[in-house]
Design a protein around this motif. Sequence first.
Motif, PDB file in Angstrom:
ATOM      1  N   ALA A  11     -28.895 -15.071   9.893  1.00 33.09           N
ATOM      2  CA  ALA A  11     -27.782 -14.815   9.873  1.00 33.09           C
ATOM      3  C   ALA A  11     -28.392 -16.444  10.947  1.00 33.09           C
ATOM      4  O   ALA A  11     -27.738 -17.408  10.883  1.00 33.09           O
ATOM      5  N   ALA A  12     -29.068 -15.938  11.881  1.00 40.61           N
ATOM      6  CA  ALA A  12     -29.834 -16.904  12.537  1.00 40.61           C
ATOM      7  C   ALA A  12     -30.123 -18.232  11.727  1.00 40.61           C
ATOM      8  O   ALA A  12     -30.227 -19.695  12.791  1.00 40.61           O
ATOM      9  N   ALA A  13     -30.651 -17.595  10.986  1.00 40.08           N
ATOM     10  CA  ALA A  13     -31.341 -18.519   9.887  1.00 40.08           C
ATOM     11  C   ALA A  13     -30.649 -19.747   9.322  1.00 40.08           C
ATOM     12  O   ALA A  13     -30.763 -20.700   9.364  1.00 40.08           O
ATOM     13  N   ARG A  14     -29.241 -19.212   8.996  1.00 41.78           N
ATOM     14  CA  ARG A  14     -28.160 -20.013   8.249  1.00 41.78           C
ATOM     15  C   ARG A  14     -27.964 -20.536   9.597  1.00 41.78           C
ATOM     16  O   ARG A  14     -27.145 -22.093   9.716  1.00 41.78           O
ATOM     17  N   ILE A  15     -27.579 -20.765  11.030  1.00 33.98           N
ATOM     18  CA  ILE A  15     -26.961 -21.523  11.861  1.00 33.98           C
ATOM     19  C   ILE A  15     -27.962 -22.448  12.392  1.00 33.98           C
ATOM     20  O   ILE A  15     -27.311 -23.344  12.252  1.00 33.98           O
ATOM     21  N   ARG A  16     -28.898 -21.740  12.460  1.00 33.51           N
ATOM     22  CA  ARG A  16     -29.857 -22.493  12.841  1.00 33.51           C
ATOM     23  C   ARG A  16     -30.047 -24.227  11.653  1.00 33.51           C
ATOM     24  O   ARG A  16     -30.318 -25.050  11.745  1.00 33.51           O
ATOM     25  N   ALA A  20     -29.179 -27.833  12.226  1.00 37.44           N
ATOM     26  CA  ALA A  20     -30.192 -28.832  12.040  1.00 37.44           C
ATOM     27  C   ALA A  20     -29.851 -29.808  10.848  1.00 37.44           C
ATOM     28  O   ALA A  20     -30.038 -31.305  10.941  1.00 37.44           O
ATOM     29  N   LYS A  21     -29.141 -29.321   9.827  1.00 31.78           N
ATOM     30  CA  LYS A  21     -28.871 -30.588   8.680  1.00 31.78           C
ATOM     31  C   LYS A  21     -27.572 -31.288   9.148  1.00 31.78           C
ATOM     32  O   LYS A  21     -27.312 -32.730   9.052  1.00 31.78           O
ATOM     33  N   ASN A  22     -26.670 -31.092  10.399  1.00 31.30           N
ATOM     34  CA  ASN A  22     -26.353 -32.173  11.135  1.00 31.30           C
ATOM     35  C   ASN A  22     -25.700 -32.204  12.778  1.00 31.30           C
ATOM     36  O   ASN A  22     -25.234 -31.131  13.595  1.00 31.30           O
ATOM     37  N   ASP A  30     -23.960 -27.313  21.228  1.00 33.67           N
ATOM     38  CA  ASP A  30     -23.823 -26.284  22.509  1.00 33.67           C
ATOM     39  C   ASP A  30     -24.866 -25.454  22.163  1.00 33.67           C
ATOM     40  O   ASP A  30     -25.026 -24.198  22.846  1.00 33.67           O
ATOM     41  N   ASP A  31     -25.855 -26.177  21.759  1.00 30.85           N
ATOM     42  CA  ASP A  31     -26.855 -24.587  20.976  1.00 30.85           C
ATOM     43  C   ASP A  31     -26.711 -23.639  21.242  1.00 30.85           C
ATOM     44  O   ASP A  31     -27.527 -22.882  21.331  1.00 30.85           O
ATOM     45  N   PHE A  32     -25.806 -23.557  20.228  1.00 35.15           N
ATOM     46  CA  PHE A  32     -25.953 -21.787  19.682  1.00 35.15           C
ATOM     47  C   PHE A  32     -26.758 -21.049  18.783  1.00 35.15           C
ATOM     48  O   PHE A  32     -27.161 -20.029  19.033  1.00 35.15           O
ATOM     49  N   ASP A  33     -27.812 -22.177  17.904  1.00 36.30           N
ATOM     50  CA  ASP A  33     -28.483 -22.132  17.422  1.00 36.30           C
ATOM     51  C   ASP A  33     -29.904 -21.108  18.211  1.00 36.30           C
ATOM     52  O   ASP A  33     -29.924 -20.285  17.927  1.00 36.30           O
ATOM     53  N   ARG A  34     -29.548 -21.592  19.421  1.00 40.40           N
ATOM     54  CA  ARG A  34     -30.746 -21.074  20.306  1.00 40.40           C
ATOM     55  C   ARG A  34     -30.377 -20.069  20.788  1.00 40.40           C
ATOM     56  O   ARG A  34     -31.022 -18.445  20.462  1.00 40.40           O
TER      57      ARG A  34
END
Length: 63
Positions: A11-16, A20-22, A30-34
């Motif tokens: 799930a974290a990889a999908r969010i990252r 990255a795409k947008n 908001d650094d949600f991916d991190r």
Amino acid sequence: MSKHTPMDKDAAARIRSAAAKNPDSDTAEDDFDRRAQSAADKNEARDDDDNRRTAGPAAPPSG
């Protein structure tokens, strides 16, 4: 009632990937991916610790 699913590495990889795409998206800005990656890392470490505790003692060497 909603079901709670802990953050995992997939799930974290999908969010990252989405961030990255947008890079102008709210997710990226908001650094949600991190934070998602951090949560996945913590959950994996907790699961590893739980597995070590429930595995029991190692078998003595045969011989």
